[in-house]
Design an enzyme around this catalytic site. Structure first.
Site, PDB file in Angstrom:
ATOM      1  N   ASP A   1       1.126  -8.319  19.958  1.00  0.00           N
ATOM      2  CA  ASP A   1      -0.147  -7.374  20.345  1.00  0.00           C
ATOM      3  C   ASP A   1      -1.117  -8.249  20.688  1.00  0.00           C
ATOM      4  O   ASP A   1      -1.051  -9.471  20.620  1.00  0.00           O
ATOM      5  CB  ASP A   1      -0.496  -6.712  18.909  1.00  0.00           C
ATOM      6  CG  ASP A   1      -1.407  -5.569  18.928  1.00  0.00           C
ATOM      7  OD1 ASP A   1      -2.031  -5.207  20.317  1.00  0.00           O
ATOM      8  OD2 ASP A   1      -1.559  -4.747  17.876  1.00  0.00           O
TER       9      ASP A   1
HETATM   10  C1  BGC Z   1      -3.255  -2.456  19.566  1.00  0.00           C
HETATM   11  C2  BGC Z   1      -2.179  -2.128  20.268  1.00  0.00           C
HETATM   12  C3  BGC Z   1      -2.310  -1.870  21.934  1.00  0.00           C
HETATM   13  C4  BGC Z   1      -3.156  -3.161  22.331  1.00  0.00           C
HETATM   14  C5  BGC Z   1      -3.233  -2.930  23.975  1.00  0.00           C
HETATM   15  C6  BGC Z   1      -4.301  -3.390  20.338  1.00  0.00           C
HETATM   16  O1  BGC Z   1      -5.562  -3.640  19.822  1.00  0.00           O
HETATM   17  O2  BGC Z   1      -3.285  -2.965  18.309  1.00  0.00           O
HETATM   18  O3  BGC Z   1      -1.377  -1.074  19.771  1.00  0.00           O
HETATM   19  O4  BGC Z   1      -1.157  -1.588  22.477  1.00  0.00           O
HETATM   20  O5  BGC Z   1      -4.381  -3.061  21.652  1.00  0.00           O
HETATM   21  O6  BGC Z   1      -4.248  -2.137  24.181  1.00  0.00           O
END
Ligand code: BGC
Length: 774
Positions: free
Chosen positions: A299
């Site tokens: 993530d």
């Molecule tokens: C989120 C993810 C997301 C990523 C990219 C993160 O803050 O937890 O679910 O895909 O950002 O935007």
């Protein structure tokens, strides 16, 4: 790609039909661990069969493996390093340089001398989260789960993938499968409820739909990332059996049956180790035990190390190396120069780096991306998107209450337009649109925010809600052209209540906005203090005021998490619309007036009060999130503790009635159980019933009172009955053995129930004898 085409045709068919189209049911024997459903739809049974490993499928995988291995052998060290980390966050302009068309969440350049294309990725929980691209906002995943329609989940993934690809993205970051342990989780709308089998199965179908379009699907956030409070620093403390039988089971089904190309590891720690450097989660379980062949992606900023994460099994770091911008934001890359140095020093063997690259390339080859990369600059087919959004919305809206007004013996819904002279529509900005969830799981409004004043800006950062321009009020007016339909914005409860007193019916819209990054303080409908950005008044007080005066009152909810309903006894109807997407206004009106018969059921329990939750409060000062309830996730908790929920898991009403009869059970040679029963539509309208099958395991195993083991969604004309066979793979009856670290079916007598909800007092019950299985 014959397989991909079959799936595409199947899922497209499911949506084109515009409604559920279910096949005749035939018992199919199911092998250990294969798809649990003998039926869902004509379309999907083809898709599901096509997606099972076959000679053709295996051969394609073998070819992808061979081609990827050749490419890996031709790459230089620098090129390999380049392929395993992102270069920033295009959507907020951090990092780069990016090609001008790239927005989205991440971008990794390719290696043109070897024909390896760049890989752009975008969030896509309920639609593609790219600004100014006119993408389709589908109903939120919690609504999709409420449909219990596996074919629809395939179509959902297909729609999103088509839009990603036409915009140049070969990977979508949709597909959250975290379970609703904590319903105040600000991302509950992005997930699919509290049951591992429902969530895992819907996720697998969604993934197959997405990947049928030559787009990599993501399953996230792996794992035990079940609340947003302290999400980057909290430590989920959870025992092995609980993990395996609850959230990891959702991931296991999603991975084994959906074959996603990408799994995103989460921010939190699991039993003291960051999820993205957790060898047990990433390598032992995901890759070795479940046979995951894709890449593990961190993530965004969830990677905290070079050697530890690389050796644990992390394959791609995001957002990776932001260049000069990184320092300013405190974002460090552990997978660019640091990984190169570690490989040169031998602390990360080159074979591990090769494996990271191999996993990415074999996925791109297997999904046809390497040979046929997306070309940016296309435009989204909004007509098709709107059609699909409406089809999903129709099946995602749950009818929770349908009582009669005093002096009448008729349920308040559906509304009969011909008999209505006056309707008042109140609150929730229903005059202009419907609500959406926020954060990366939000989808921009294609034609601007319907509610001004609190500008949404970038949905990644804002506390302002997005409202789609799909007005329930307008759609209601169109349904009842001869009636006087008036709108009150809800800020003056007394005025709304007195208008309701003289109207035939009052429809009050109530909203609850939630977003990534924060949890809800409680499950009350928020007022203007709890959510000053998006609320203008006290919603519960408004409903009480209108209920006190109205002849008939219906509450329509637009929310991502369950809400408490202190006014429930005083209203006649309650419609749960979730975040219903860009066609939400139309879909709500179609349900209210009976043009569509509701067929959705809750994928999550609605508690009466927060004190009934396994975790009564979220303590921001305690970084250890202890799963002390063990196996008692969701309805299992309420069942075990004898707590009466407001609305139970699996619950949802229809405008017709169904009866169940003739349950018989048998086992096949593989130890799978086949439950056969008849569902009859005993009312006067066509409808579709989600017939659920629950199992109670033999006593002494320490299991909760019941678990969902399968279901069938059956479309029935008025008066029609249909025999259904639900195949319950043996593994759905297994428990996790912490001594052998494996699934085990204990021989004994199992109670199987066919039921309209987890608390159906008319459920059919039959015992079946099951043999031991390790
Ligand atoms: C989120 C993810 C997301 C990523 C990219 C993160 O803050 O937890 O679910 O895909 O950002 O935007």
């Amino acid at each position: 790609m014959r397989i991909a085409k079959q799936i595409a045709v199947a899922v497209a068919g499911a949506l084109c039909a515009g409604s559920v189209a279910y096949a005749d049911q035939a018992a199919t024997s199911n092998t250990w661990g294969s798809s649990p459903f003998s039926i869902v739809s004509q379309f999907f049974s083809q898709a599901s069969a096509a997606a099972q490993p076959s000679a053709d499928w295996k051969e394609k995988g073998d070819i992808a493996d061979r081609r990827a291995a050749v490419l890996v052998s031709q790459l230089t060290l620098d090129e390999k390093i380049q392929l395993v980390h992102g270069t920033g966050i295009p959507t907020v302009g951090l990092g780069g340089p990016f090609p001008s068309w790239v927005q989205g969440a991440g971008y990794i350049p390719g290696v043109s001398r070897l024909g390896i294309p760049p890989l752009a990725t975008a969030d896509s929980a309920g639609g593609v989260n790219v600004q100014n691209a006119h993408t389709t906002a589908l109903p939120a995943p919690i609504g999709l789960a409420s449909s219990w329609n596996v074919a629809l989940a395939g179509a959902y993934g297909t729609r999103i993938a088509r839009e990603l690809r036409v915009l140049g993205y070969a990977e979508g970051l949709g597909g959250g499968v975290n379970l609703a342990r904590e319903p105040r989780d600000g991302r509950t709308f992005e997930y699919m409820g509290e049951d591992p089998v429902l969530t895992g199965t819907m996720s697998a179908a969604r993934t197959m739909g997405t990947q049928s379009q030559n787009v990599i699907a993501t399953v996230k956030h792996y794992a035990m990332n079940d609340q947003e409070t302290n999400r980057m620093t909290s430590n989920s403390v959870v025992d092995e059996r609980t993990m395996r039988e609850t959230e990891l089971l959702a991931f296991e089904i999603a991975v084994r049956e959906g074959h996603p190309g990408n799994v995103m590891c989460s921010y939190n720690l699991v039993n003291g180790v960051y999820a993205c450097q957790n060898p047990e989660l990433l390598t032992t379980i995901l890759k070795n035990e479940w046979g995951f062949k894709g890449k593990v992606q961190s993530d965004w900023t969830a990677n905290h190390s070079t050697v530890a994460s690389a050796m644990a099994g992390l394959d791609e770091e995001q957002p990776g190396d932001l260049g000069a911008a990184g320092a300013g934001f405190g974002i460090q890359s552990y997978f660019s120069s640091a990984l190169k140095a570690a490989v040169q020093a031998g602390s990360v063997p080159v074979s591990r780096l090769n494996d990271m690259v191999f996993r990415k390339l074999r996925t791109m080859i297997a999904l046809g991306i390497l040979d046929n990369p997306p070309t940016p600059g296309g435009s989204v087919d909004q007509t098709a998107g709107n059609r699909d959004a409406l089809a999903v919305a129709h099946e995602s809206i749950v009818l929770l209450k349908n009582g009669s007004a005093s002096g009448s013996n008729q349920p308040v819904l559906p509304l009969a337009a011909g008999g209505l002279h006056s309707i008042v529509v109140i609150g929730g900005h229903a005059d202009v649109g419907v609500l959406s969830g926020g954060g990366s799981g939000g989808v921009p409004a294609a034609d601007g925010n319907a509610v001004s004043g609190c500008q949404s800006g970038n949905p990644l950062l804002s506390t302002c809600a997005t409202w789609y321009k799909s007005s329930p009020y307008t759609a209601i007016k169109a349904k009842a052209p001869q009636a006087t339909v008036t709108f009150f914005d809800g800020t003056n409860a007394a005025a709304a209540a007195s208008a309701a007193a003289s109207a035939d019916v009052a429809i009050v819209f109530a909203t609850q906005w939630e977003s990534e990054g924060t949890d809800l303080a409680n499950l009350s409908l928020p007022d203007n203090k709890a959510d000053p950005s998006n609320q203008l008044y006290d919603q519960n007080a408004l409903i009480n005021a209108v209920a006190a005066k109205a002849k008939r009152i219906i509450v329509v909810l637009e929310n991502g998490s369950p809400v408490t309903m202190p006014w429930l006894a005083s209203v006649h109807g309650v419609v749960e619309a979730w975040y219903p997407g860009v066609q939400g206004g139309q879909a709500i009106a179609d349900i209210l007036f009976g043009d569509v018969n509701p067929s959705a059921k809750l994928p999550i329990t609605f508690p009466r009060q927060e004190a009934d939750l396994p975790q009564p409060t979220i303590d921001p000062n305690n970084l250890n999130v202890v799963y002390s309830e063990g196996l008692l996730m969701g309805y299992r908790w309420y069942d075990a503790k004898n707590i009466d929920p407001l609305f139970p898991f699996g619950y949802g009403l229809s405008y017709t009635t169904y009866s169940y009869s003739g349950l018989r059970t048998r086992t096949d040679h593989g130890g799978n159980v086949i439950a056969t029963f008849t569902v009859a539509n005993t009312g006067s309208r066509a409808g579709a019933e989600v017939a659920q099958v629950y199992a109670t395991l033999p006593p002494g195993l320490g299991e909760p009172p019941q678990r969902l083991v399968g279901w069938a969604k059956v479309a029935l004309r008025a008066g029609q009955s249909q025999q259904v066979n639900v195949v319950i793979p043996a593994r759905r009856l297994a428990t996790w053995n912490v001594t052998t670290h494996s699934w085990q079916v204990h021989g004994g007598s199992y109670e199987i129930r066919a039921a309209s909800s987890s608390r159906d007092t008319n459920a059919l019950s039959e015992r079946v004898s099951v043999g031991d299985m390790h």
